[in-house]
Design a protein around this motif. Structure first.
Motif, PDB file in Angstrom:
ATOM      1  N   ALA A 143       0.932 -41.479 -34.846  1.00  0.00           N
ATOM      2  CA  ALA A 143       1.142 -40.207 -35.820  1.00  0.00           C
ATOM      3  C   ALA A 143      -0.318 -39.851 -36.102  1.00  0.00           C
ATOM      4  O   ALA A 143      -0.750 -40.823 -37.126  1.00  0.00           O
ATOM      5  CB  ALA A 143       1.840 -40.186 -36.910  1.00  0.00           C
ATOM      6  N   GLY A 144      -1.094 -38.844 -35.800  1.00  0.00           N
ATOM      7  CA  GLY A 144      -2.569 -38.734 -36.438  1.00  0.00           C
ATOM      8  C   GLY A 144      -2.828 -37.306 -36.403  1.00  0.00           C
ATOM      9  O   GLY A 144      -3.892 -36.795 -35.717  1.00  0.00           O
ATOM     10  N   GLY A 145      -1.853 -36.754 -37.333  1.00  0.00           N
ATOM     11  CA  GLY A 145      -2.275 -35.137 -37.381  1.00  0.00           C
ATOM     12  C   GLY A 145      -1.459 -34.148 -36.141  1.00  0.00           C
ATOM     13  O   GLY A 145      -0.506 -34.789 -35.666  1.00  0.00           O
ATOM     14  N   CYS A 146      -1.711 -33.193 -35.926  1.00  0.00           N
ATOM     15  CA  CYS A 146      -1.274 -32.224 -34.942  1.00  0.00           C
ATOM     16  C   CYS A 146      -1.134 -32.899 -33.904  1.00  0.00           C
ATOM     17  O   CYS A 146      -2.214 -33.657 -33.076  1.00  0.00           O
ATOM     18  CB  CYS A 146      -2.097 -31.049 -34.913  1.00  0.00           C
ATOM     19  N   PHE A 147       0.119 -32.991 -33.239  1.00  0.00           N
ATOM     20  CA  PHE A 147       0.236 -33.967 -32.000  1.00  0.00           C
ATOM     21  C   PHE A 147      -0.553 -33.315 -30.828  1.00  0.00           C
ATOM     22  O   PHE A 147      -0.331 -33.959 -29.730  1.00  0.00           O
ATOM     23  CB  PHE A 147       1.938 -34.255 -31.759  1.00  0.00           C
ATOM     24  N   TRP A 148      -0.602 -32.265 -30.525  1.00  0.00           N
ATOM     25  CA  TRP A 148      -1.203 -31.720 -29.441  1.00  0.00           C
ATOM     26  C   TRP A 148      -2.608 -32.292 -28.997  1.00  0.00           C
ATOM     27  O   TRP A 148      -2.829 -32.716 -28.096  1.00  0.00           O
ATOM     28  CB  TRP A 148      -1.791 -30.262 -29.636  1.00  0.00           C
ATOM     29  N   GLY A 149      -3.630 -32.610 -29.989  1.00  0.00           N
ATOM     30  CA  GLY A 149      -4.851 -33.144 -29.908  1.00  0.00           C
ATOM     31  C   GLY A 149      -4.548 -34.491 -29.539  1.00  0.00           C
ATOM     32  O   GLY A 149      -5.320 -35.139 -28.785  1.00  0.00           O
ATOM     33  N   VAL A 150      -3.855 -35.287 -30.241  1.00  0.00           N
ATOM     34  CA  VAL A 150      -3.399 -36.667 -29.954  1.00  0.00           C
ATOM     35  C   VAL A 150      -3.102 -36.898 -28.662  1.00  0.00           C
ATOM     36  O   VAL A 150      -3.336 -37.794 -27.352  1.00  0.00           O
ATOM     37  CB  VAL A 150      -2.610 -37.110 -31.157  1.00  0.00           C
TER      38      VAL A 150
END
Length: 168
Positions: free
Chosen positions: A7-14
Motif C-alpha cells: 500500500a503506497g498511496g494511489c494504487f494506479w502508480g504503484v
C-alpha cells in the motif's frame, strides 16, 4: 511464485511502477485490511470501507528478492506521511506492507527497522498480516496503460534511469 501486497498511496502508480520491475510476473490492484467484504471504490473513497488501496505483486524470487522489492517501494513512497502520498489524502492512502508468511514479515520488519535507524523522523509504514484482500474493479486494473495521461504520484521514470545507468 511469491507475493506481497503493498500500500503506497494511489494504487494506479504503484502498479505501473512494479509491473516493470525485473522479476515481477503479475500485478493487480485491490483493497486490503478493511472492515467489509467486497468493497467498492466509492465505499473506500467515502470512508464506508476502511481498506487501503493496494497492489498485489507476484514475483519470481529466483530473479528478485523481497528486500529489493522493498527498496523499490521506498523509492516511490514518502515513508513519513500518515494516510497520504502525493496529493492523495485519506485512510485508503496509508502506506503498508501486508504479508502472508512470517518469513516475509521478518524480512519487511528488518528492512524497515534498518531504514528507520538512519532517520530521526518516525516512519508511518505499517507491516501487518494480510487480513483480507479484494480485487479492485476492472477499470482500475492497469489504469495508467488505459489512461496514459492519468494522475500518478509515482515517478515512473526511476526504472528507466536504472536501465540507463546499467548500460553506462
Amino acid at each position: 511464485m511469491k507475493r506481497i501486497i503493498l500500500a503506497g498511496g494511489c494504487f494506479w502508480g504503484v502498479q505501473a511502477y512494479f509491473r516493470d520491475v525485473k522479476g515481477v510476473k503479475h500485478t493487480e490492484v485491490g483493497y486490503a485490511n478493511g472492515n467489509k467484504e467486497n468493497p467498492t471504490y466509492k465505499e473506500v473513497c467515502n470512508g464506508v470501507a476502511t481498506h487501503a488501496e493496494v497492489t498485489l505483486v507476484e514475483y519470481d524470487e529466483t530473479v528478485v528478492q523481497l528486500p529489493t522489492l522493498l527498496e523499490h517501494f521506498f523509492r516511490i513512497i514518502n515513508p513519513y506521511t500518515l494516510n497520504r502520498q502525493g496529493h492523495d489524502v485519506g485512510v485508503q492512502y496509508r502506506s503498508g506492507v501486508y504479508f502472508e508468511s512470517e518469513e516475509d514479515a521478518q524480512v519487511a520488519r528488518q528492512f524497515i527497522a534498518s531504514r528507520q535507524a538512519l532517520s530521526e523522523r518516525k516512519f508511518a509504514v505499517v507491516v501487518e498480516p494480510l487480513k483480507n484482500y479484494y480485487i479492485a474493479e476492472e477499470y482500475h486494473q492497469d489504469y495508467l496503460i488505459k489512461n496514459p495521461n492519468g494522475y500518478c504520484h509515482v515517478n515512473l521514470g526511476l526504472l528507466k534511469e536504472d536501465e540507463k545507468n546499467e548500460k553506462n
